[in-house]
Design a protein around this motif. Structure first.
Motif, PDB file in Angstrom:
ATOM      1  N   GLN A   1       5.407 -10.561   1.813  1.00  0.00           N
ATOM      2  CA  GLN A   1       6.335  -9.608   1.079  1.00  0.00           C
ATOM      3  C   GLN A   1       7.342  -9.005   2.088  1.00  0.00           C
ATOM      4  O   GLN A   1       7.155  -8.834   3.068  1.00  0.00           O
ATOM      5  N   ASP A   2       8.294  -8.320   1.341  1.00  0.00           N
ATOM      6  CA  ASP A   2       9.364  -7.554   2.155  1.00  0.00           C
ATOM      7  C   ASP A   2       8.462  -6.279   2.514  1.00  0.00           C
ATOM      8  O   ASP A   2       7.813  -5.508   1.433  1.00  0.00           O
ATOM      9  N   PRO A   3       8.312  -6.088   3.971  1.00  0.00           N
ATOM     10  CA  PRO A   3       7.465  -4.672   4.277  1.00  0.00           C
ATOM     11  C   PRO A   3       8.151  -3.514   3.795  1.00  0.00           C
ATOM     12  O   PRO A   3       7.619  -2.525   3.986  1.00  0.00           O
ATOM     13  N   GLY A   4       9.361  -3.636   3.319  1.00  0.00           N
ATOM     14  CA  GLY A   4       9.841  -2.195   2.869  1.00  0.00           C
ATOM     15  C   GLY A   4       9.976  -2.006   1.249  1.00  0.00           C
ATOM     16  O   GLY A   4      10.377  -1.095   0.583  1.00  0.00           O
ATOM     17  N   SER A   5       8.832  -2.946   0.729  1.00  0.00           N
ATOM     18  CA  SER A   5       8.800  -2.846  -0.648  1.00  0.00           C
ATOM     19  C   SER A   5       7.836  -1.584  -1.039  1.00  0.00           C
ATOM     20  O   SER A   5       7.052  -1.273  -0.255  1.00  0.00           O
ATOM     21  N   SER A   6       8.240  -0.974  -2.290  1.00  0.00           N
ATOM     22  CA  SER A   6       7.322   0.232  -2.784  1.00  0.00           C
ATOM     23  C   SER A   6       6.286  -0.246  -3.512  1.00  0.00           C
ATOM     24  O   SER A   6       6.408  -1.298  -4.592  1.00  0.00           O
ATOM     25  N   GLY A   7       5.140   0.239  -3.219  1.00  0.00           N
ATOM     26  CA  GLY A   7       4.026  -0.070  -4.021  1.00  0.00           C
ATOM     27  C   GLY A   7       4.317   0.227  -5.729  1.00  0.00           C
ATOM     28  O   GLY A   7       3.618  -0.363  -6.220  1.00  0.00           O
ATOM     29  N   SER A   8       4.916   1.135  -5.715  1.00  0.00           N
ATOM     30  CA  SER A   8       5.055   1.677  -7.080  1.00  0.00           C
ATOM     31  C   SER A   8       5.763   0.753  -8.087  1.00  0.00           C
ATOM     32  O   SER A   8       5.551   0.626  -9.347  1.00  0.00           O
ATOM     33  N   GLN A   9       6.281  -0.197  -7.486  1.00  0.00           N
ATOM     34  CA  GLN A   9       7.344  -1.129  -8.280  1.00  0.00           C
ATOM     35  C   GLN A   9       6.261  -2.135  -9.032  1.00  0.00           C
ATOM     36  O   GLN A   9       6.653  -3.070 -10.210  1.00  0.00           O
ATOM     37  N   TYR A  10       5.221  -2.384  -8.304  1.00  0.00           N
ATOM     38  CA  TYR A  10       4.294  -3.334  -8.774  1.00  0.00           C
ATOM     39  C   TYR A  10       3.067  -2.792 -10.029  1.00  0.00           C
ATOM     40  O   TYR A  10       2.311  -3.546 -10.412  1.00  0.00           O
ATOM     41  N   ILE A  11       3.409  -1.583 -10.330  1.00  0.00           N
ATOM     42  CA  ILE A  11       2.335  -0.790 -11.007  1.00  0.00           C
ATOM     43  C   ILE A  11       3.039  -1.000 -12.453  1.00  0.00           C
ATOM     44  O   ILE A  11       4.142  -0.434 -12.864  1.00  0.00           O
ATOM     45  N   PRO A  12       2.467  -1.698 -13.457  1.00  0.00           N
ATOM     46  CA  PRO A  12       2.945  -1.595 -14.777  1.00  0.00           C
ATOM     47  C   PRO A  12       2.650  -0.646 -15.559  1.00  0.00           C
ATOM     48  O   PRO A  12       1.933   0.414 -15.240  1.00  0.00           O
ATOM     49  N   PRO A  13       3.469  -0.305 -16.591  1.00  0.00           N
ATOM     50  CA  PRO A  13       3.282   1.055 -17.515  1.00  0.00           C
ATOM     51  C   PRO A  13       2.060   0.550 -18.207  1.00  0.00           C
ATOM     52  O   PRO A  13       2.089  -0.218 -19.175  1.00  0.00           O
ATOM     53  N   PHE A  14       1.128   1.667 -18.142  1.00  0.00           N
ATOM     54  CA  PHE A  14      -0.286   1.379 -19.050  1.00  0.00           C
ATOM     55  C   PHE A  14       0.002   2.269 -20.189  1.00  0.00           C
ATOM     56  O   PHE A  14      -0.376   3.460 -20.210  1.00  0.00           O
TER      57      PHE A  14
ATOM     58  N   TYR B   1       0.870  -1.120   0.022  1.00  0.00           N
ATOM     59  CA  TYR B   1      -0.133  -0.090  -0.140  1.00  0.00           C
ATOM     60  C   TYR B   1       1.101   1.254  -0.007  1.00  0.00           C
ATOM     61  O   TYR B   1       1.816   1.476   0.860  1.00  0.00           O
ATOM     62  N   THR B   2       0.560   2.048  -0.954  1.00  0.00           N
ATOM     63  CA  THR B   2       1.240   3.387  -1.217  1.00  0.00           C
ATOM     64  C   THR B   2       0.145   4.215  -1.293  1.00  0.00           C
ATOM     65  O   THR B   2      -1.037   4.036  -2.080  1.00  0.00           O
ATOM     66  N   PRO B   3      -0.162   5.550  -0.885  1.00  0.00           N
ATOM     67  CA  PRO B   3      -1.060   6.531  -1.399  1.00  0.00           C
ATOM     68  C   PRO B   3      -1.032   6.736  -2.692  1.00  0.00           C
ATOM     69  O   PRO B   3      -0.116   7.012  -3.378  1.00  0.00           O
TER      70      PRO B   3
END
Length: 304
Positions: free
Chosen positions: A278-291, A239-241
């Motif tokens: 998951q690693d709790p330090g993971s950034s949510g943005s890394q899971y967002i593919p380029p649309f 989760y990331t805003p």
């Protein structure tokens, strides 16, 4: 395609009644499927992505539209391109030819009739994954029996006040809990092949929200009490805003490590046997593919 099912749409629990042969529904869906990306995707659970990737088709629009959605551009913004039914069937074939472990239908509830017609034109030999918010109509799910091999639903909330605030769906848990039981009835216990790739079954996802530990506890307890403890559970911390989260101060921050660690501890205590964390330090943005409409248009033109 029998267009009568779309002339007064009741595909999702919103039951908005839109005539989608002439207009878009509350979900953003019209007559033709709208797709934002169709490509190999490597950020699903390991038993789905494997080494070759999941053949993910990201459909535009959504019946739930959470305020914090990381895919806000396509779920609420409805970014994407309309494709014909033959082109959708061709996209499925192309992803299979690229070596995908499965065909992954992402947020597809509002296009189920169109997808079923595409499968009548081309049925892949690899598993079909139905990637869902969990906010589903039982009638629509029953149309998918025998077509979907793997269900990948969320269970986001138990508390109706939270689902009303963040997803405008006070009936979320009522609908999603029934949907998960129906999904499990259809596909049963999960099966993995020798490569560790799931070929049949269900993975339930839960995104831990900041400040909502009690909701996570209720979700995990319901799952432990109503599905076999062998059910695959994916506890997500990315989760990331995003989206409209800035308008909701209590969730306008990243998830803290300690919040996720407590959710992990509860998951272990309840005895889930097949879990992904998951690693709790993971950034949510890394899971967002380029649309960027990758894989949507054919070489012969956008609707060929």
């Amino acid at each position: 395609m029998n267009q009568s099912i779309l002339s007064s749409c009741r595909l999702c629990p919103r039951r908005c009644g839109a005539d989608r042969t002439r207009e878009t529904g509350r979900c953003g869906g019209g007559l033709l499927p709208r797709v934002a990306r169709a490509a190999l995707h490597f950020w699903e659970e390991p038993c789905l992505s494997g080494t070759r990737g999941s053949g993910a088709i990201f459909f535009s629009g959504c019946s739930l539209r959470c305020v914090y959605c990381q895919n806000y551009r396509i779920s609420t913004g409805n970014f994407g391109q309309e494709v014909s039914i033959p082109r959708l069937a061709q996209i499925i074939r192309e992803l299979e030819e690229q070596g995908a472990h499965n065909i992954n239908l992402v947020s597809a509830a509002h296009y189920v009739p169109q997808i079923l017609e595409a499968f009548s034109l081309y049925r892949p030999s690899i598993p079909v994954v139905y990637n869902s918010s969990g906010y589903e109509s039982l009638e629509t799910l029953r149309l998918l029996e025998g077509v979907v091999d793997i269900y990948l639903p969320d269970l986001k909330y138990v508390d109706p006040a939270l689902s009303a605030r963040y997803s405008a769906a006070p009936d979320y848990f009522e609908r999603a809990s029934q949907a998960l039981l129906e999904m499990h009835r259809q596909v049963g216990e999960s099966v993995l092949n020798r490569e560790g790739i799931m070929t049949r079954g269900m993975i339930v996802r839960h995104l831990v929200l900041p400040g909502q530990e009690e909701n996570t506890a209720q979700v995990l307890e319901w799952l432990a009490g109503h599905l076999p403890l062998t059910t695959y559970l994916s506890l997500m911390c990315q989760y990331t805003p995003a989206g409209l989260a800035a308008q909701f101060p209590e969730i306008n921050r990243p998830l803290e490590r300690r919040e996720y660690r407590r959710a992990q501890a509860r998951m272990r205590k309840l005895g889930f046997q097949n879990g992904f964390t998951q690693d709790p330090g993971s950034s949510g943005s890394q899971y967002i593919p380029p649309f960027n409409l990758e894989g949507v248009a054919s070489k012969g033109g956008p609707h060929a």
